[in-house]
Structure formats: structure tokens, C-alpha cells
Write a protein that holds these residues in place. Sequence first.
Motif, PDB file in Angstrom:
ATOM      1  N   SER A  10      37.518  44.117  28.689  1.00 51.77           N
ATOM      2  CA  SER A  10      37.041  42.821  29.173  1.00 51.77           C
ATOM      3  C   SER A  10      36.422  42.015  28.043  1.00 51.77           C
ATOM      4  CB  SER A  10      36.000  43.030  30.274  1.00 51.77           C
ATOM      5  OG  SER A  10      34.783  43.499  29.703  1.00 51.77           O
ATOM      6  N   ASN A  38      31.884  39.242  35.895  1.00 54.79           N
ATOM      7  CA  ASN A  38      31.272  38.176  36.691  1.00 54.79           C
ATOM      8  C   ASN A  38      30.126  37.498  35.952  1.00 54.79           C
ATOM      9  OD1 ASN A  38      32.968  38.621  38.922  1.00 54.79           O
ATOM     10  ND2 ASN A  38      31.693  40.338  39.578  1.00 54.79           N
ATOM     11  N   SER A  49      29.030  43.321  36.677  1.00 55.61           N
ATOM     12  CA  SER A  49      30.102  43.673  37.599  1.00 55.61           C
ATOM     13  C   SER A  49      31.375  42.984  37.163  1.00 55.61           C
ATOM     14  CB  SER A  49      29.747  43.279  39.044  1.00 55.61           C
ATOM     15  OG  SER A  49      29.507  41.883  39.128  1.00 55.61           O
ATOM     16  N   SER A  62      32.758  50.024  38.802  1.00 52.54           N
ATOM     17  CA  SER A  62      33.045  48.618  38.499  1.00 52.54           C
ATOM     18  C   SER A  62      31.787  47.806  38.266  1.00 52.54           C
ATOM     19  CB  SER A  62      33.863  48.000  39.633  1.00 52.54           C
ATOM     20  OG  SER A  62      33.144  48.047  40.847  1.00 52.54           O
ATOM     21  N   SER A  63      30.612  48.393  38.492  1.00 52.53           N
ATOM     22  CA  SER A  63      29.353  47.704  38.234  1.00 52.53           C
ATOM     23  C   SER A  63      28.436  48.616  37.429  1.00 52.53           C
ATOM     24  CB  SER A  63      28.678  47.304  39.548  1.00 52.53           C
ATOM     25  OG  SER A  63      28.385  48.443  40.328  1.00 52.53           O
ATOM     26  N   ASN A  85      35.771  42.069  38.294  1.00 48.24           N
ATOM     27  CA  ASN A  85      36.895  42.009  39.229  1.00 48.24           C
ATOM     28  C   ASN A  85      38.179  42.281  38.457  1.00 48.24           C
ATOM     29  OD1 ASN A  85      35.500  41.227  41.657  1.00 48.24           O
ATOM     30  ND2 ASN A  85      35.175  39.224  40.703  1.00 48.24           N
ATOM     31  N   THR A  86      39.067  43.024  39.071  1.00 47.51           N
ATOM     32  CA  THR A  86      40.347  43.316  38.434  1.00 47.51           C
ATOM     33  C   THR A  86      41.414  43.500  39.496  1.00 47.51           C
ATOM     34  OG1 THR A  86      41.535  44.815  36.931  1.00 47.51           O
ATOM     35  CG2 THR A  86      39.896  45.796  38.397  1.00 47.51           C
ATOM     36  N   ASN A  87      42.644  43.180  39.133  1.00 45.52           N
ATOM     37  CA  ASN A  87      43.776  43.416  40.037  1.00 45.52           C
ATOM     38  C   ASN A  87      44.616  44.609  39.566  1.00 45.52           C
ATOM     39  OD1 ASN A  87      44.842  42.264  37.753  1.00 45.52           O
ATOM     40  ND2 ASN A  87      46.125  40.755  38.806  1.00 45.52           N
ATOM     41  N   ILE A 109      41.219  41.384  34.112  1.00 46.74           N
ATOM     42  CA  ILE A 109      39.875  41.910  34.274  1.00 46.74           C
ATOM     43  C   ILE A 109      38.902  40.820  33.852  1.00 46.74           C
ATOM     44  CG2 ILE A 109      40.138  43.059  32.036  1.00 46.74           C
ATOM     45  CD1 ILE A 109      37.901  44.927  32.864  1.00 46.74           C
ATOM     46  N   ASN A 110      37.954  40.529  34.720  1.00 48.68           N
ATOM     47  CA  ASN A 110      36.994  39.462  34.462  1.00 48.68           C
ATOM     48  C   ASN A 110      35.589  39.942  34.828  1.00 48.68           C
ATOM     49  OD1 ASN A 110      38.890  37.244  33.788  1.00 48.68           O
ATOM     50  ND2 ASN A 110      39.546  37.536  35.903  1.00 48.68           N
TER      51      ASN A 110
END
Length: 857
Positions: free
Chosen positions: A487, A422, A438, A463-464, A440-442, A419-420
Motif C-alpha cells: 500500500s 483509509n 485500516s 486488515s486493521s 480496503n482491498t478487492n 489496496i487503499n
Amino acid sequence: MKIYHKNSFLTLVFCICNVFALMAQYSGGQGRGDVRKMNYATPSGANILTLDSINEPICAGTVFNVIFYNVGLYDFNNEYTLELSDENGQFINPTVVGTYLGNENNDTIIASLPSNLVSGSNYLLRLNSSSPLAIGLNSNPIVINELLTPQISVTTNQTSSCQGTSLFFSSTVLNEGSSPSYQWMVNGNAAGVNNPDFSSFNLNDGDYISCQLTSSEACVTQASVTSDSIAVTILPLITSSVSISASQTTFYAGSNISFNANATNGGLNPVFQWYVNNTPTLIGSNFVTNSLNDLDTIHCVMISSLSCVTPALSNQIIVSVTPNNFGTTFAPSTTLLDTFPYELTFINVAPQGTPYILEWAFGDGSTEVATSPSHTYISNGFYSVSLIATDTITGCAQTYTHPTQIQVTGSPVDCNFNINLNQSGNISACIGGHVALSANTNAVNPSFQWTINGVNIGGATQSSYNAIASGNYALIVYENGSCPKVSNVIEITFTNPTPTIPVITATGSLQSCGQGSVTLETNVPGATNYLWNTGETNNQITTGQSGNYFVTAFYSVGCQATSLPYNISATGAINPGICMVSVDSATNKNLIIWEVPVVNNIDSFYVYRETDQVNIYEKIGAVDYLDLSEFIDTGSYPEIKSYRYKIAVLDTCGGITTLSDFHKTIHLQIFPGAGNSRQLSWNNYEGINVPTYEIYRKFPLQNYQLLTTIAGNLNTYTDINPAQPNADYRVEIVLPQNCNSSDRATYGKSKSNVGSNQGLLPDQILVNINSPRSIGSLEVYPNPSNGNITIEFEGNKSEALSVKLINMLGEEVFIKIFHTGIGKNKFNIETNVVPGIYMLMVSNNYDVNKQIKFFVK
């Protein structure tokens, strides 16, 4: 006196001599009066007819004198005929423009030109005689200009306006010439200046406006013409008012304070612009903030959606803010958990007991109200722990976040996803602005929870997130409803001065029925880019549609300023606004409802949904005026996020009204709490004031039951140790008044999506104690899928296996029976179900079953 000459040889000789004498006279340039030299070829015969030169342009329809000369003898009863050629100089069908009875050698004949001649520069005249019969010489080419009729008509951008509002009139002219003059008139009296356009802001009701055109063309049927009149309706100004109230005016720093606006003559969709210390902040009927300082001044400006209503300035509220100084702090028993059971005890240092409520946020999404609690962590990671102390008397709260994160290591549950955020570092933003966060995650089937200072932000479950208050922000991500991971932390401070507010200027006008266009423009010193609520990013836009337009100017991260709405209206239709939005129980899609006004100028209703850009809406559908005033957004996924909607009205001649105020759906999420407790979090319904939320719970094979009611300013709830591990939840609000869709359906409540905590539990194998286990290593993939899935498992016997899909309403929507064998089993299944969230249940005839939360895109 007419003299008859008897023909004789001597007479003939005399005439010939006269001819030569006359020719000699003209060749010498002599003549009487202002007669100019005339060149011509000598004709055959003794009788010669010539005309004086005509060099000036002549208008069609003109009457003028033509001097003629003759050579030879003419009878006393001779008739001269003056003929005009066509515009090309041809006498194929000549036009007689004058006659004269006589036999003089030179005289004047009156020419009367027809008024319907076309313009030309090659017209010719000639003079003929009847006795003797002779055709005269052609004149020099003559310029004749056709007669023109000046015309003028006037139009206006609107015939009805408010007192003090400028009305714009324009003229359309024909045959005006190169330098026409205009005289505008109000009630027949001269007004305005010499200009083809006219505007005025001091017209009165019933005034009629016209314009007189004076053409500069040389050849006109009449020099001046006056247009038809336009009567205007001027409506009197209506006084509006707005008053604001606060949930409290004396409080501790960091408290959530709600300000509400109540308007008189605001219409169905008034716009409220809030100000803190004269700096604009948010737009909406209510304003909630936790970042006020002592002696801050709050007020509001209301712009009515009714016609001819003046903007209203509210009263001012000055707040008294006391710094929090409860001495709130705590100490964890350790900051490193590396051995099972990964349990940590927190010792409350201060404050203790009443009058404080102590709520703990453990950094993994779990919360608990206790004095000195213990908490067990499941997965490896770093967790920020916070304590919120709330004074039960004043309602003020102070948050303390421990400076050292709790590290869990060595657990068999390792969240193997990334999880990062932005954004990174410390961000300094402008007062009244927001910072868009916001990530990003896998993670597989991720769910989200944003935190500030380690505390969950109610409703921030996407996510945002747009941060509007100073603090330390982080995002917790859950994979498949469990395995939380936190995060990195972003520190945001809102201390920079608010930048210059954009001002919108307009050129052009819209007329009724969608005619015309308006260009809106703004220029703000220091702005790096712009964003209009239409989605355009230039400093100017051109539109042909009615609407409230506003623009945001961006300066740097978190620094932006938004203009006041600029209203453009070119339709008399009324926008009723949205009555409510909800989640439709039958389709699990969002439902938008409005009430239809009884009028005859509405064609249909347009439905708009907010895009992924704030305040940017796109049209998603239309409903005919005579149809049921409901719209189901089949492209919505209420189980994933909340949505904002607006509507507009299309009138019967193509004009579109301003968009209504938005309504926002409720999105509910379920998170694990301490033990078997479940933490409910949802965003507030927006569009109406919500006094109370009702929370409903449903266990398997049961109906929904009212669990509790809580105040409308709250958006979290903890269901402590429910009687059964699996439950569905739903949040509802009771509407202030029912919504009637075209008098055919009545709604009294707005509902959220169904939130299920079944997916929060680890995948379970529930086995009858006396049954041999026959399903092992069950895998279901892909998840999410498009409805087609694959199931793999190891079987230790031949048996029948059932696969079921249960929707969020507890309804069985798919079932299939398979026959399995010993060893590896693999089945490909096509479910053909609509997108949504389901419980996938796999079971055999030994009561062995496995439950998995399953997503269909």
C-alpha cells in the motif's frame, strides 16, 4: 338542684314564653362566656336541643367538651345522648360519643371520638334527650381528621464495606407530614443532620444505624417513631504492593523493552495502569514499548480486585537510552527491475560482520539474515527495503530503510487488485495514544502483513492495526497466499502532549441482588467525543450492573486519554477469571476455560468477546455453575484472526460481577520467504506471561513434530527450506500451571490455529511423467463460498475424477467421484462442511491432481 315541675296550662304558657325569650336572646347575639352564635331552624314541639358551634378541625380519638342548650321542661331522670354522624353527615347508624344525666337548660357534655374515624369535613353532632324523648338540632359541619401512624424504615447500598469507605443510608417514610424531622443515630447516639438520607465514612465494625422520624401531621398516634437498626460490617484495609522490573534499563533507541508488574494482594484480576513520565499509557500486567527516550521514568499503579485493598504505587525505573549510530546503510544494485529474473543484489555498506546480525526485509513480506543478499521479486509493484542491524552484545538494533523504493515492472505476474489505506499523509499523534490504521482491498482471499519502516510487525496480520510507535507504516496484501502488493505509506509521529485524563464521578448506588442504578459522568475540556467500555458515546451513562467502567476521551487523530477504571460492585460472588484460551483441535473453534470456586452463591458464568471496538465486549454465552467450565465459541474463526475474551459471574439473586481480565488467542499466519523458506508470524498470547513458544510442523500424512522453541518475547520465525513444500504449522505455549475445568478435564497447553503454507504455493498440476494429461484449465468458484462450489475444466478423455476437502488437521472431510467426458466439464457440488480453511484436491486415475486453498464462510 333538680326541680320537678307539675304539668299545667300555666306551666305550658310559662315555658312557651321562655322559649320566645331565649330565641330573642340568641337573635340578638348575646350569650354567656365564649359561646358563639348558633343558627338553627325552629323545630316543632316544645323541647329544643342545640349545640354550641365547633369550628376547628378535630382529630379522631379526641376527648373534648361540647356546650349544649335546651328549651322546654325535662324530667330529673332525663339522659342526654350525644351522637356523631358518618363522614357524609348521615345519622343512619349514628355513633354515641357522650352521655349526660340531668335536665339543665345549658351545660357541658364530654365528647369522646372513636380513634378509627376516617377523615371527613361533613361530620355532624346532635344531642338527644330521653325524657321527654326529643332529637336535637344538627351541629354545624365538623372537620375530623383520622389518626395517622408515622412509619420509617431504612436501607443501605451495602452492609459490608471497607474502612474509610462511605456507606449510604436512605429512609422510607409514611405519614411524615409536610415538614418532618429526621434524627439519624449510630449505636443510639445522635449523628448526621436533619435529612432523609445519611452517609458516613468513619463507621466501625458492628455499628448499628437507625433513624427517628418526627411527623408534622396534626393527628398522629405518636409523634415520633424509630426505625429498625442496620448493623454494618466494616472490613480493615489491606495493604497491597506492586513492583516492576524491566527486561533492560540501558539500551539503544528503538529497542523493544518489556516491563512486568508483580503484585502482592492484587487478587485474581488486578488492574495495572502504566505511566511514562507521569503520563498514563497502557493498562495491563506488562508494558512493551520501543519509543522510550533517555532518562524517561516508568512506574505503575495497581488496583487490586480484592475487597478493601488500597491502590499500590510501584517503584520507578529510569531508563538510559543511547541513540543508535551503527552507520547502518546499504545500496541496491538497481532500483528498477524490468527484465527477468527480477533479481536484485544488496550491498551492505556498514556495519559489517560481527558483532551485528543483519536482517533484511525486502518489502514483499520476505526476510533473510545475510550480509549482502540477493532477492528475486515475483510480481510487479513498488517495494520498500529495510536492513535491521542488531548488536549481538547489547541486543540493540537500528533500522535503515532505503529512501528509494524498488520498482518491478514487466513481470507476467501482475497483482490485479487494489489496496487503499483509509488514512493518508503525515499524522501527528499524542504521546501514549494510538492511531487506528485500516485498509480496503478487492484481493481474492487476502492475507495481510503490516510493516513499520519496511519491517514486518509480528502478529499484525489483519486488515486493521493500532499504531503506537513513530514510523512509516504500510500494509502488504497477498492474494491467495501469493502475489504481494504494498500500500501507500503513512508517516506517524507521536510527539503531541498527552491530553487531560478523564475523571469519572458517580451518583446513585447499587444494592445487592441487582437493585438500584448508578450514573457515571465525565467532562473533559477540549474532548470531541467519548467512548465508554460499554460502547456508549455520551459523556454519561447509567448502569445497573457491577463492573469496571472506564471512558476514553478523544481530541484529534491519535490523541485520546483513558480514565482509570471505576469499580461498581453489588454482589458478593467471586469472579475466578479465565485460566486459558486456546483453539479446540476437534472443532477448530476457540476454547475458553476457567476454574470454578467452591461456593454456594454462583448461578452461572457469562462469557464475553471483544467486539470490533477496542475494549468493548459483548456477551456471547453462559455456562451453568454445575456444568463443565468450558465454552466453545462457535462464532469464532481462529484461522482468520485472534480474539480477546473475558468472563463474569452471575450470582444466585441476579447480580453480575466485574468482568475479568482478558485473555487473547494466538493467531498464526504463514508467508513466503526466500526460496522455499516459510515465514511464520503470530500475535503474542495475552493474559499470562509466556516464557517460551513451541513451534510444531506437520508434513502430509505425518504427525506434528516439535520444530523448535523460541523466547516468549518473539513472534516471528523462518522455517528455512523445509524438507517438503507442503506443511502445516502450529504455535503452542506451556501453561505455568494446568487448567482444570470443573475437575473433569485438564489442559497444560494453549494452541494457535493451524497455519498451512500449501496455499502459498502457486496452484500446481503435479503430473506423473508417464501419464497423459487429461485435466486442463481447471476453475473452482466461488472461493470463498458458503460450501457450494462449481468446478469447470477441459477434459481430453472419459475418466473418473475425485474431489476431496482436507481440513487443517489433515482429515478428509468430503469426497465425491464424478465421471468426466471429452471437452468442457462442469460440476456443481454441495459440500455441507463447517466454515473454515480447507485444501481442495482434484485428481484423476492418471495421478494428475490440482491443489487449491479453499475457504468456506
